[in-house]
Design a protein around this motif. Sequence first.
Motif, PDB file in Angstrom:
ATOM      1  N   SER A  13       0.841  -1.192   0.000  1.00 27.91           N
ATOM      2  CA  SER A  13       0.000   0.000   0.000  1.00 27.91           C
ATOM      3  C   SER A  13       0.879   1.245   0.000  1.00 27.91           C
ATOM      4  O   SER A  13       2.052   1.195   0.331  1.00 27.91           O
ATOM      5  N   GLU A  14       0.278   2.346  -0.394  1.00 25.94           N
ATOM      6  CA  GLU A  14       1.033   3.590  -0.516  1.00 25.94           C
ATOM      7  C   GLU A  14       0.207   4.740   0.043  1.00 25.94           C
ATOM      8  O   GLU A  14      -1.002   4.800  -0.160  1.00 25.94           O
ATOM      9  N   GLN A  15       0.860   5.632   0.783  1.00 23.28           N
ATOM     10  CA  GLN A  15       0.225   6.831   1.317  1.00 23.28           C
ATOM     11  C   GLN A  15       0.949   8.046   0.748  1.00 23.28           C
ATOM     12  O   GLN A  15       2.158   7.994   0.525  1.00 23.28           O
ATOM     13  N   THR A  16       0.213   9.132   0.548  1.00 21.57           N
ATOM     14  CA  THR A  16       0.826  10.388   0.143  1.00 21.57           C
ATOM     15  C   THR A  16       0.588  11.397   1.252  1.00 21.57           C
ATOM     16  O   THR A  16      -0.543  11.581   1.711  1.00 21.57           O
ATOM     17  N   LYS A  24       4.323   1.152   2.041  1.00 27.49           N
ATOM     18  CA  LYS A  24       4.381   0.219   3.166  1.00 27.49           C
ATOM     19  C   LYS A  24       5.074  -1.054   2.706  1.00 27.49           C
ATOM     20  O   LYS A  24       4.646  -1.678   1.743  1.00 27.49           O
ATOM     21  N   MET A  25       6.177  -1.411   3.390  1.00 30.29           N
ATOM     22  CA  MET A  25       6.922  -2.618   3.041  1.00 30.29           C
ATOM     23  C   MET A  25       7.248  -3.391   4.316  1.00 30.29           C
ATOM     24  O   MET A  25       7.245  -2.824   5.402  1.00 30.29           O
ATOM     25  N   VAL A  26       7.548  -4.654   4.160  1.00 28.94           N
ATOM     26  CA  VAL A  26       7.971  -5.463   5.293  1.00 28.94           C
ATOM     27  C   VAL A  26       9.333  -4.951   5.731  1.00 28.94           C
ATOM     28  O   VAL A  26      10.215  -4.713   4.913  1.00 28.94           O
ATOM     29  N   GLY A  27       9.509  -4.745   7.030  1.00 31.81           N
ATOM     30  CA  GLY A  27      10.768  -4.191   7.540  1.00 31.81           C
ATOM     31  C   GLY A  27      10.656  -2.688   7.626  1.00 31.81           C
ATOM     32  O   GLY A  27       9.966  -2.163   8.468  1.00 31.81           O
ATOM     33  N   LYS A  28      11.304  -1.975   6.727  1.00 34.49           N
ATOM     34  CA  LYS A  28      11.252  -0.506   6.723  1.00 34.49           C
ATOM     35  C   LYS A  28      10.466  -0.019   5.518  1.00 34.49           C
ATOM     36  O   LYS A  28      10.624  -0.527   4.418  1.00 34.49           O
ATOM     37  N   ASP A  29       9.635   0.997   5.749  1.00 32.49           N
ATOM     38  CA  ASP A  29       8.880   1.590   4.661  1.00 32.49           C
ATOM     39  C   ASP A  29       9.818   2.346   3.729  1.00 32.49           C
ATOM     40  O   ASP A  29      10.898   2.768   4.115  1.00 32.49           O
TER      41      ASP A  29
END
Length: 57
Positions: free
Chosen positions: A2-5, A15-20
């Motif tokens: 997913s992605e937020q702006t 949003k990624m596993v570990g660090k965004d």
Amino acid sequence: MSEQTCPVCGVKIQKMVGKDRVLFSYGPPATREQLWQKICQHVQKPNCINQDQGKIN
């Protein structure tokens, strides 16, 4: 994934596993920590999506 702006500065956070992963309008991708150091700590507006210290560190 997913992605937020951010409505304050316009960066995109994937949003990624570990660090965004932070995508600036130009330049290489970065982390939430780098975004905080460059922008968020100085702006400190309530709509900023990078204010959660648990996600930054």
